[in-house]
Design an enzyme around this catalytic site. Sequence first.
Site, PDB file in Angstrom:
ATOM      1  N   ARG A 105     -18.778  32.328 -11.306  1.00 44.08           N
ATOM      2  CA  ARG A 105     -18.173  32.783 -12.559  1.00 44.08           C
ATOM      3  C   ARG A 105     -19.232  33.589 -13.298  1.00 44.08           C
ATOM      4  NH1 ARG A 105     -14.192  31.048 -16.398  1.00 44.08           N
ATOM      5  NH2 ARG A 105     -14.791  31.468 -18.554  1.00 44.08           N
ATOM      6  N   HIS A 132      -9.512  37.422 -12.525  1.00 46.72           N
ATOM      7  CA  HIS A 132      -9.576  35.977 -12.782  1.00 46.72           C
ATOM      8  C   HIS A 132      -8.467  35.298 -11.968  1.00 46.72           C
ATOM      9  CE1 HIS A 132     -10.613  32.311 -14.570  1.00 46.72           C
ATOM     10  NE2 HIS A 132     -10.322  32.521 -15.831  1.00 46.72           N
ATOM     11  N   GLN A 135      -7.105  31.567 -12.509  1.00 44.92           N
ATOM     12  CA  GLN A 135      -6.293  31.410 -13.715  1.00 44.92           C
ATOM     13  C   GLN A 135      -4.845  31.801 -13.446  1.00 44.92           C
ATOM     14  OE1 GLN A 135      -7.144  30.331 -17.075  1.00 44.92           O
ATOM     15  NE2 GLN A 135      -4.900  30.345 -17.148  1.00 44.92           N
ATOM     16  N   ASP A 228      -4.637  37.126 -24.771  1.00 45.45           N
ATOM     17  CA  ASP A 228      -6.007  36.681 -24.544  1.00 45.45           C
ATOM     18  C   ASP A 228      -6.846  37.166 -25.722  1.00 45.45           C
ATOM     19  OD1 ASP A 228      -8.263  35.621 -23.356  1.00 45.45           O
ATOM     20  OD2 ASP A 228      -8.457  37.196 -21.839  1.00 45.45           O
ATOM     21  N   CYS A 269      -4.887  31.908 -21.771  1.00 44.24           N
ATOM     22  CA  CYS A 269      -5.836  31.308 -20.827  1.00 44.24           C
ATOM     23  C   CYS A 269      -6.893  30.458 -21.529  1.00 44.24           C
ATOM     24  CB  CYS A 269      -6.495  32.387 -19.977  1.00 44.24           C
ATOM     25  SG  CYS A 269      -7.281  33.704 -20.923  1.00 44.24           S
ATOM     26  N   ARG A 314      -5.083  24.439 -14.096  1.00 46.42           N
ATOM     27  CA  ARG A 314      -6.285  25.019 -13.495  1.00 46.42           C
ATOM     28  C   ARG A 314      -6.852  24.073 -12.431  1.00 46.42           C
ATOM     29  NH1 ARG A 314      -9.444  28.547 -15.918  1.00 46.42           N
ATOM     30  NH2 ARG A 314     -10.091  28.936 -13.768  1.00 46.42           N
TER      31      ARG A 314
END
Length: 332
Positions: A105, A132, A135, A228, A269, A314
């Site tokens: 990440r 991502h 996600q 987001d 997210c 997740r």
Amino acid sequence: MSLYKKSFLKLLDLSSEEIEYLIALSEKFKKLKKDGVLHKLCEGKSVALIFEKTSTRTRCAFEVAAYDLGMHPVYLAEGSQIGKKESIPDTARVLGRMFDGIEYRGYGQEIVQELAEYSGVPVWNGLTNEFHPTQILADMLTVKEHFGTLKGKKLVFIGDARYNMANSLMVGCAKLGMDFSACSDPAYFPDKKLIDICQNIAQSTGSKLLFESDPYKAVNNADVIYTDVWVSMGEPDDVWEKRIKDLSPYRVTKSIMDAAGEKCIFMHCLPAFHDLKTTVGKKIYDKFGIDCMEVTDEVFESPASVVFDEAENRMHTIKAVMAASLCPPEIL
């Protein structure tokens, strides 16, 4: 269907059937977890978790999922030499000899690609600037749980659509036959090259990709409204000021949700700048005089919000990704 020994770097690398397989495997693992059934399918294995960016959901999801699968996770952050005293290829070759899989990440997509090229073990993208993918699996599982299906559903992303979340949602929707709409000032639309790639995918799946500047038009008949954060910590104040000015018309409010209709759910997210209960929230208020950024607290805390279902998922979807990479298909 087998993803055994394969990396998970971006959804563009997977077929529609492979993405659906991972979602189905996630559903299986979620049920096992809820029923209290042990599923230590990867017992004796170890995984390296490289975090160059801070995280709550991604880190916890990988660690708990690894534990549930019987693995030993090792968290690498500031103490790692990656990209500092040691090149990405060198780090990859060291870790590949010690671990069965590597999560990354951090920053550029090229880093996770290099890790996969040189490590010799499966590598999983926990977030890069461009994509991502873990996600999106959680998001798609959440949508499927709520509506029973994915194909034909309409997802509207409102806000800054230039980066990893909108990019990955557009790819995921195109792959799975969902309609995707990016709603923002045109300067904040996704990259044209990626749009063209997704348009080609959409032709074979029946997906429709739309780009709209009027949020009330964009959310017409929407099943999902997604947003987001507009800015990241560390960006200068002048960037914050410009983004807030440009994107304030695209804040998700109750009137936006009402325009979509009662069936529409809200997704994010996380973390979200929706109130004054955080350091960031207080900074926004002190500097810019607003009590929220991309979504109002009223929407975030409303019955339409499924953000914490999303957050839980997740873990289940990341577990599916790791298990599919590390386990022969006959034991899954």
